[in-house]
Design an enzyme around this catalytic site. Structure first.
Site, PDB file in Angstrom:
ATOM      1  N   ASP A  49       0.829  -1.206   0.000  1.00  0.00           N
ATOM      2  CA  ASP A  49       0.000   0.000   0.000  1.00  0.00           C
ATOM      3  C   ASP A  49       0.864   1.257   0.000  1.00  0.00           C
ATOM      4  O   ASP A  49       1.991   1.254   0.497  1.00  0.00           O
ATOM      5  CB  ASP A  49      -0.904   0.034   1.238  1.00  0.00           C
ATOM      6  CG  ASP A  49      -1.927  -1.079   1.240  1.00  0.00           C
ATOM      7  OD1 ASP A  49      -2.410  -1.446   0.151  1.00  0.00           O
ATOM      8  OD2 ASP A  49      -2.242  -1.578   2.325  1.00  0.00           O
ATOM      9  N   ALA A  50       0.314   2.345  -0.505  1.00  0.00           N
ATOM     10  CA  ALA A  50       1.036   3.624  -0.553  1.00  0.00           C
ATOM     11  C   ALA A  50       1.460   4.081   0.842  1.00  0.00           C
ATOM     12  O   ALA A  50       2.515   4.691   1.003  1.00  0.00           O
ATOM     13  CB  ALA A  50       0.187   4.701  -1.219  1.00  0.00           C
TER      14      ALA A  50
END
Length: 182
Positions: free
Chosen positions: A47-48
């Site tokens: 995930d970012a």
């Protein structure tokens, strides 16, 4: 006919705020800001708002072995959590945690004391003076969406920071945030 490209495997230390894709979206940057190698693709996702090891390859079979949960390649995470883990919470993680999409496979879970020697995150995590934090090492062999965050939340330990330290035998060793090595 051209000979096939030799297999390549790239280790990348993905900083916070970078997507696991080459194209940026909205406020998130893409891998093209860091890696300019044609023909390599991400093997798995991060995930970012998570940091750490991301593997890229030009070999489709290797990509599948790394990313596909059927191959059960273990992924190791360093997780900074809000609160102090009890032995009961660690035992629950080791046995498998009930999430809304089913029971997780058992994980390897341990308290990291002293905490791992990691870089400062930009932006820094939110810390509350009245609530202590701790670091866990959590190793899982499946890859559900936001699984580590959901597992720690399920045992009463919200994740503040998440760093993937290893995928199988591949580690972050020697890689600063934003750096890659073949």
């Amino acid at each position: 006919m051209n000979p096939p490209n030799p297999p390549r495997l790239i280790r990348f230390n993905k900083p916070y705020g970078v997507l696991s894709q080459f194209t940026p979206e909205g406020r998130w940057r893409g891998l093209k800001d860091f890696i300019d190698i044609p023909g390599v693709y991400v093997a798995g996702r991060l995930d970012a708002d998570s940091e750490g090891l991301l593997l890229l390859t030009n070999d489709g079979q290797l990509q599948a072995r790394i990313a596909d949960p059927r191959f059960k390649m273990e992924k190791t995470y360093w997780v900074q959590v809000e609160g102090v883990p009890t032995e009961e919470a660690l035992a629950a993680l080791r046995e498998g945690v009930q999430l809304n999409d089913g029971l997780t496979r058992p994980a390897r879970a341990r308290l990291l004391h002293p905490p791992p020697d990691v870089w400062a995150r930009q932006p820094p995590i939110r810390e509350r003076k009245s609530i202590p934090t701790a670091w866990l090492e959590l190793a899982i062999s499946e890859g559900r969406n936001r699984q580590v965050r959901r597992m720690t939340a399920a045992v009463g330990l919200p994740t503040l920071r998440l760093i993937r330290a290893a995928i199988g035998p591949h580690t972050l060793d020697g890689l600063a945030p934003g750096a890659w090595a073949e």
